[in-house]
Motif scaffolding. Structure first.
Motif, PDB file in Angstrom:
ATOM      1  N   CYS A   3      -0.277  14.280   7.231  1.00  0.00           N
ATOM      2  CA  CYS A   3      -0.681  12.986   6.676  1.00  0.00           C
ATOM      3  C   CYS A   3       0.542  12.071   6.613  1.00  0.00           C
ATOM      4  O   CYS A   3       1.535  12.414   5.970  1.00  0.00           O
ATOM      5  N   PRO A   4       0.472  10.901   7.249  1.00  0.00           N
ATOM      6  CA  PRO A   4       1.642  10.030   7.332  1.00  0.00           C
ATOM      7  C   PRO A   4       1.926   9.251   6.045  1.00  0.00           C
ATOM      8  O   PRO A   4       1.027   8.975   5.261  1.00  0.00           O
ATOM      9  N   ASP A   5       3.193   8.905   5.859  1.00  0.00           N
ATOM     10  CA  ASP A   5       3.634   7.977   4.809  1.00  0.00           C
ATOM     11  C   ASP A   5       3.290   8.416   3.393  1.00  0.00           C
ATOM     12  O   ASP A   5       2.950   7.579   2.543  1.00  0.00           O
ATOM     13  N   VAL A   6       3.374   9.684   3.088  1.00  0.00           N
ATOM     14  CA  VAL A   6       3.069  10.160   1.731  1.00  0.00           C
ATOM     15  C   VAL A   6       4.241   9.833   0.813  1.00  0.00           C
ATOM     16  O   VAL A   6       5.358  10.302   1.028  1.00  0.00           O
ATOM     17  N   ALA A   7       3.976   9.011  -0.208  1.00  0.00           N
ATOM     18  CA  ALA A   7       5.013   8.649  -1.180  1.00  0.00           C
ATOM     19  C   ALA A   7       5.063   9.655  -2.323  1.00  0.00           C
ATOM     20  O   ALA A   7       6.121   9.877  -2.908  1.00  0.00           O
ATOM     21  N   VAL A   8       3.907  10.246  -2.651  1.00  0.00           N
ATOM     22  CA  VAL A   8       3.814  11.147  -3.799  1.00  0.00           C
ATOM     23  C   VAL A   8       2.925  12.335  -3.436  1.00  0.00           C
ATOM     24  O   VAL A   8       1.864  12.164  -2.832  1.00  0.00           O
ATOM     25  N   ASN A   9       3.367  13.513  -3.841  1.00  0.00           N
ATOM     26  CA  ASN A   9       2.551  14.717  -3.740  1.00  0.00           C
ATOM     27  C   ASN A   9       2.183  15.088  -5.173  1.00  0.00           C
ATOM     28  O   ASN A   9       3.059  15.380  -5.987  1.00  0.00           O
ATOM     29  N   GLN A  64       0.861  -1.184   0.000  1.00  0.00           N
ATOM     30  CA  GLN A  64       0.000   0.000   0.000  1.00  0.00           C
ATOM     31  C   GLN A  64       0.897   1.233   0.000  1.00  0.00           C
ATOM     32  O   GLN A  64       1.801   1.338   0.814  1.00  0.00           O
ATOM     33  N   LYS A  65       0.626   2.124  -0.934  1.00  0.00           N
ATOM     34  CA  LYS A  65       1.339   3.398  -1.000  1.00  0.00           C
ATOM     35  C   LYS A  65       0.310   4.507  -0.876  1.00  0.00           C
ATOM     36  O   LYS A  65      -0.853   4.342  -1.262  1.00  0.00           O
ATOM     37  N   PHE A  66       0.749   5.652  -0.392  1.00  0.00           N
ATOM     38  CA  PHE A  66      -0.175   6.756  -0.133  1.00  0.00           C
ATOM     39  C   PHE A  66       0.275   8.004  -0.875  1.00  0.00           C
ATOM     40  O   PHE A  66       1.467   8.271  -0.998  1.00  0.00           O
TER      41      PHE A  66
END
Length: 141
Positions: free
Chosen positions: A106-112, A75-77
């Motif tokens: 917001c935790p664990d954000v891989a991409v903005n 899971q990616k966020f």
């Protein structure tokens, strides 16, 4: 600088998206006057993009995307920032600082991912998250 949202509430809403025990894949946040509040939650990210398109103002969202292959699902966020066609210039300017501050909650954000005018296709967003996710062994075929 004082935050214009309740940090604990935002974190709790993101935690719902992160939880494997439910099917919520996204949560959106909008402005209520000058305060950022929770807007909607859902399972289908396409619903979120449709909501953004209909909103025509400013929307932030935290989404969950499943990446990986048959052997390794992850899971990616991603944190989405949308500025619609009806957003006033001063409000557009405010989004950049609010987006950065909100994203840090917001935790664990891989991409903005930033969208201006119209929401991007879901495939484009998912591809960006997959690339940020590292190795993709499906690409070898």
């Amino acid at each position: 600088m004082a935050k214009n949202y309740d940090e604990e509430t935002i974190y709790a809403e993101c935690d719902i998206v992160r939880c494997d025990d439910n099917s919520t894949n996204w949560v959106s946040f909008v402005y209520d006057e000058k305060t950022i509040v929770t807007d909607q939650k859902g399972e289908d990210i396409e619903e979120l993009l449709k909501h953004m398109e209909e909103n025509k103002d400013r929307v932030f969202a935290y989404i969950r995307v499943e990446t990986g292959d048959e052997m390794s699902k992850r899971q990616k966020f991603a944190f989405l920032t949308f500025i619609g066609t009806d957003a006033k210039p001063l409000n557009k300017a405010r989004v950049s600082t609010d987006s950065k501050s909100l994203q840090s909650t917001c935790p664990d954000v891989a991409v903005n991912h930033f969208m201006d005018g119209e929401p991007d296709p879901l495939e484009e967003i998912i591809e960006k998250v997959r690339k940020a996710g590292g190795a993709n062994y499906n690409a070898q075929a």
